[in-house]
Scaffold this motif. Structure first.
Motif, short mmCIF file in Angstrom:
data_model
loop_
_atom_site.label_atom_id
_atom_site.label_comp_id
_atom_site.label_asym_id
_atom_site.label_seq_id
_atom_site.Cartn_x
_atom_site.Cartn_y
_atom_site.Cartn_z
N GLY A 91 113.47 -31.53 -92.42
CA GLY A 91 114.29 -32.42 -91.61
C GLY A 91 114.02 -32.21 -90.14
N SER A 92 114.42 -33.19 -89.34
CA SER A 92 114.24 -33.13 -87.89
C SER A 92 115.39 -33.89 -87.24
N SER A 93 116.17 -33.21 -86.40
CA SER A 93 117.31 -33.83 -85.74
C SER A 93 117.51 -33.21 -84.37
N TYR A 94 117.77 -34.06 -83.37
CA TYR A 94 118.16 -33.61 -82.03
C TYR A 94 117.15 -32.64 -81.40
N GLY A 95 115.86 -32.79 -81.73
CA GLY A 95 114.86 -31.90 -81.17
C GLY A 95 114.69 -30.59 -81.92
N TRP A 96 115.34 -30.47 -83.09
CA TRP A 96 115.25 -29.27 -83.91
C TRP A 96 114.52 -29.59 -85.20
N LEU A 97 113.67 -28.68 -85.64
CA LEU A 97 113.05 -28.75 -86.95
C LEU A 97 113.88 -27.93 -87.93
N ILE A 98 114.15 -28.49 -89.10
CA ILE A 98 114.88 -27.77 -90.15
C ILE A 98 113.84 -27.32 -91.16
N THR A 99 113.66 -26.01 -91.31
CA THR A 99 112.55 -25.48 -92.08
C THR A 99 113.02 -24.55 -93.19
N THR A 100 112.18 -24.42 -94.22
CA THR A 100 112.40 -23.45 -95.29
C THR A 100 111.07 -22.80 -95.64
N ASP A 101 111.15 -21.65 -96.31
CA ASP A 101 109.94 -21.08 -96.87
C ASP A 101 109.96 -21.34 -98.38
N LYS A 102 109.08 -20.70 -99.12
CA LYS A 102 108.98 -20.97 -100.56
C LYS A 102 110.12 -20.37 -101.36
N VAL A 103 110.85 -19.41 -100.79
CA VAL A 103 111.84 -18.68 -101.58
C VAL A 103 113.26 -18.86 -101.05
N SER A 104 113.56 -18.26 -99.90
CA SER A 104 114.98 -18.17 -99.54
C SER A 104 115.30 -18.41 -98.07
N ILE A 105 114.31 -18.41 -97.19
CA ILE A 105 114.59 -18.49 -95.76
C ILE A 105 114.76 -19.93 -95.32
N ALA A 106 115.82 -20.18 -94.56
CA ALA A 106 116.06 -21.49 -93.95
C ALA A 106 116.39 -21.28 -92.48
N GLN A 107 115.80 -22.09 -91.61
CA GLN A 107 115.97 -21.92 -90.16
C GLN A 107 116.05 -23.26 -89.45
N LEU A 108 116.72 -23.25 -88.30
CA LEU A 108 116.63 -24.32 -87.31
C LEU A 108 115.72 -23.81 -86.20
N ILE A 109 114.73 -24.62 -85.81
CA ILE A 109 113.76 -24.19 -84.80
C ILE A 109 113.57 -25.28 -83.77
N ASN A 110 113.69 -24.92 -82.50
CA ASN A 110 113.29 -25.82 -81.42
C ASN A 110 111.94 -25.32 -80.91
N PRO A 111 110.85 -25.99 -81.28
CA PRO A 111 109.52 -25.49 -80.91
C PRO A 111 109.23 -25.58 -79.42
N ILE A 112 109.99 -26.40 -78.69
CA ILE A 112 109.77 -26.53 -77.25
C ILE A 112 110.37 -25.34 -76.49
N THR A 113 111.59 -24.95 -76.84
CA THR A 113 112.24 -23.84 -76.16
C THR A 113 112.00 -22.51 -76.86
#
Length: 355
Positions: A91-113
């Motif tokens: 997902g992508s909202s408000y300049g943030w990427l919503i990411t997961t890995d193959k198992v359990s990690i989920a993060q919000l990431i702003n690649p610019i800041t």
């Protein structure tokens, strides 16, 4: 300096960062623009591959995000931050990427800041792993601390989708119990979560609303409207787009597998008060950007490089096209491979330098 601030606030983010490198006084002004949410100019969307590889073993050779600027027609490699693992953008909202890995990690990431926000570990269902299919944010985490993240998870064992959400600061996910088995799309609008979904008993697509604002309660679905049933179609997908005032639904349909091309595009506005959907034949000054994991609605008044009254459709069964609402024509959208030997699934991404 006030005049320079006004000029800087009207630039694209890449140009804004170039100006920050001029001198220390300009750097201070750019920092002020970045910290003032209301003064930032609307940005033309970029593209980013759904998945990427980082340095974490002999098979991983890169440590950057590969972006494509639609307005500049060029690629950007933006360094990522630890942990350097294989991530999938859901997902992508408000300049943030919503990411997961193959198992359990989920993060919000702003690649610019470079800011990262860790979410609770991905839940399981009866000890079965869940796969993230799509995720949305209710609001910008850099602007408020009461945001929510909603995920559509797929359970292979049950062949069913599940809705989970987490609020800022929560240590575990909350499941929204439903008898539905498929969610075509989800979006936040006017403080509520909306979903296009389907039950096994009824093949109609249902537009439902969930109020996630009541603490310590399990949200229930309020049926808003039904989408018209279509016969003799091969493949169909629905997308939500939201503007400041309206909630829109776009349905793209392929009629024959052999042709493998989009044939029909329908747009409706959801009247959430009266429980009806209203067909739309004209988007006016707006342009829609739809993809499998992110959708946008942008006012083109201050973005002349974009085509108004058009729908940018991304990587839909291998196609990337622009649909003109006025004459109902399709134009190919030529996109790069973005450092991949095969054309990857791409995600629309709006830049934000807000802290």
């Amino acid at each position: 300096m006030d005049l320079l601030y006004l000029i800087l606030s009207k630039l694209s983010i890449p140009d804004l960062f170039r100006c920050a490198a001029v001198c220390s006084r300009w750097f201070v002004l750019v920092d002020e623009v970045c910290r003032s949410h209301d003064d930032q100019h609307p940005q033309i969307p970029w593209l980013v591959p759904e998945s990427r590889i980082h340095i974490n073993g002999e098979n991983n050779v890169r440590n950057t995000y590969d972006f494509f600027s639609l307005s500049e027609d060029r690629e950007y490699d933006i360094p990522s931050h630890p942990p350097h693992i294989l991530k999938k953008i859901v997902g992508s909202s408000y300049g943030w990427l919503i990411t997961t890995d193959k198992v359990s990690i989920a993060q919000l990431i702003n690649p610019i800041t470079g800011v990262q926000i860790d979410l609770p570990s991905i839940p399981t269902m009866h000890n079965w792993n869940l796969e993230a299919r799509k995720a949305v944010l209710s609001s910008d985490p850099s602007r408020c601390g009461d945001y929510k993240v909603v995920f559509v998870f797929f359970c292979l064992h049950e062949l069913k989708n599940f809705l989970f959400f987490v609020s800022a600061g929560d240590e575990k996910w909350t499941m929204i119990p439903e008898r539905l088995y498929y969610y075509a799309n989800i979006a936040f609008h006017d403080g509520k979560l909306y979903a296009v979904s389907k039950s096994k008993e009824n093949k109609k697509l249902i537009v439902g609303a969930y109020d996630l604002s009541v603490p310590n309660s399990i949200p229930t679905r309020v049926r808003v409207a039904d989408l018209p049933y279509i016969k003799n179609f091969t493949f169909s997908m629905c997308f939500f787009c939201t503007s400041s005032d309206d909630l829109l639904i776009v349905r793209a349909t392929i009629e024959k597998v052999s042709e493998h091309h989009l044939k029909k595009i329908k747009v409706w506005k959801v009247d959430t008060n009266n429980g009806v959907i209203i067909p739309m034949n004209n988007l006016g000054k707006y342009a829609l950007f739809i993809g499998l994991t992110s959708s946008l609605c942008l006012d083109t008044s201050s973005l002349p490089d974009l085509k108004s009254n058009s729908i940018y459709i991304l990587n839909y069964l291998g196609e990337s096209v622009v649909y003109n609402m006025e004459d109902k024509s399709f134009t190919s959208l030529n996109l790069p491979l973005l450092s991949s030997p095969m054309r990857p699934v791409l995600v629309w991404f709006t830049l934000s330098c807000a802290f």
